[in-house]
Design an enzyme around this catalytic site. Structure first.
Site, PDB file in Angstrom:
ATOM      1  N   GLU A   1      -5.020 -21.091 -49.121  1.00  0.00           N
ATOM      2  CA  GLU A   1      -4.616 -21.643 -50.426  1.00  0.00           C
ATOM      3  C   GLU A   1      -5.713 -21.424 -51.478  1.00  0.00           C
ATOM      4  O   GLU A   1      -5.427 -21.077 -52.618  1.00  0.00           O
ATOM      5  CB  GLU A   1      -4.295 -23.145 -50.300  1.00  0.00           C
ATOM      6  CG  GLU A   1      -3.096 -23.471 -49.416  1.00  0.00           C
ATOM      7  CD  GLU A   1      -1.798 -22.829 -49.883  1.00  0.00           C
ATOM      8  OE1 GLU A   1      -1.613 -22.633 -51.101  1.00  0.00           O
ATOM      9  OE2 GLU A   1      -0.965 -22.494 -49.023  1.00  0.00           O
TER      10      GLU A   1
ATOM     11  N   HIS B   1      -5.487 -17.981 -52.833  1.00  0.00           N
ATOM     12  CA  HIS B   1      -4.434 -17.727 -53.835  1.00  0.00           C
ATOM     13  C   HIS B   1      -4.995 -17.980 -55.239  1.00  0.00           C
ATOM     14  O   HIS B   1      -4.602 -17.336 -56.198  1.00  0.00           O
ATOM     15  CB  HIS B   1      -3.217 -18.629 -53.598  1.00  0.00           C
ATOM     16  CG  HIS B   1      -2.231 -18.085 -52.611  1.00  0.00           C
ATOM     17  ND1 HIS B   1      -1.754 -16.801 -52.644  1.00  0.00           N
ATOM     18  CD2 HIS B   1      -1.617 -18.675 -51.546  1.00  0.00           C
ATOM     19  CE1 HIS B   1      -0.892 -16.613 -51.650  1.00  0.00           C
ATOM     20  NE2 HIS B   1      -0.807 -17.738 -50.971  1.00  0.00           N
TER      21      HIS B   1
HETATM   22 ZN   LIG Z   1       0.292 -17.988 -49.265  1.00  0.00          ZN
END
Ligand SMILES: [Zn+2]
Length: 266
Positions: free
Chosen positions: A127, A130
């Site tokens: 995460e 990202h």
């Molecule tokens: Zn992802």
């Protein structure tokens, strides 16, 4: 003292004049600078806070914070110097998500489903990546034109901000990542978690846990899979990359503190 909004308007104009946002890969469509992204994140996180229920278990929050900051410290400039926030959402669904500006959300259901510390670290590193790969702001840039984006950054469009927050929480189109985004987040994440001292095999192991839950309780992993396409091929790639990065002595696969907080959310 200059007005903050004037500063961000100036940054936005500069960004446009240069033709693209900073930090993204060549060819990626991103109209928002990292400074603007962090400003946007402050506002979006307030909307998210109104739409989810946070865990108030201080031990669980402290552990997730500490793990997140440890991984963030191993990301590239300027992300390793920016303020990040890690939030524990009281929700049995096995899910985690990121919103622009370094806000990472981890459900208690995901903590309970992870078998060890490195599996939780794997999802968190994914995460975080990202954000460092600028995927969340690219998605917003694609969906909204520059005039709306400018007003979002300046906080002049609260209705749209709440909509974006709701979409991301629900796993809507804005939160969906491409296979290429997933590959990039896996790769960056595996390197960051290994540098932070977590066994890099944890990421692929967590994907296997998620796939197993898809067989036994599909409703609990639906959101995660709708926003992060996960295939057998992707998992094998993550395993191969973890082998390339290698394991070194002292790396954390599990630790007692993780099992303690896991038992608190189970
Ligand atoms: Zn992802």
């Amino acid at each position: 003292m200059y007005k903050r909004s004037t500063f961000f308007a100036a940054v936005l104009v500069t960004t446009l004049a240069l033709g693209c946002g900073s930090g993204g890969n060549a060819g990626n469509f991103n109209l928002i600078s990292i400074e603007e992204e962090w400003q946007l994140g402050q506002q979006l996180s307030q909307d998210v806070a109104r739409q989810v229920r946070f865990s108030n278990d201080s031990a669980v929050n402290a552990y997730v914070q500490q793990m997140g900051q440890r991984i963030v410290a191993q990301t590239s400039e300027p992300f390793n110097r920016l303020p990040w926030e890690f939030h524990v959402v009281d929700d049995p669904a096995i899910n985690a998500f990121a919103i622009p500006g370094g806000h990472i959300y981890v459900n208690t259901g995901l903590i309970a489903a992870a078998e060890n510390a490195s599996e939780l670290a794997g999802v968190m590193a994914h995460e975080i990546s990202h954000i460092t790969a600028r995927h969340t702001t690219e998605a917003i840039s694609r969906q909204y034109g520059i005039s709306i984006l400018a007003s979002l950054v300046l906080g002049q469009n609260p209705g749209t901000l709440s909509q974006i927050a709701a979409q991301i929480i629900a796993g809507g189109a804005l939160a969906r990542f491409s296979r290429e985004d997933e590959r990039e987040a896996d790769e960056l994440g595996i390197r960051a978690m290994a540098r932070a001292g977590y066994d890099p095999r944890g990421m692929a192991a967590m994907f296997r846990v998620l796939l197993a839950h898809q067989q036994s309780s599909p409703g609990r992993v639906e959101q995660f899979f709708s926003t992060h396409p996960t295939t057998e091929e992707r998992i094998r790639n993550a395993e191969r990359r973890a082998d390339e990065v290698g394991q070194s002595a002292g790396m954390i696969t599990d630790e007692p503190q993780f099992q303690t907080i896991r038992s608190r959310v189970a």
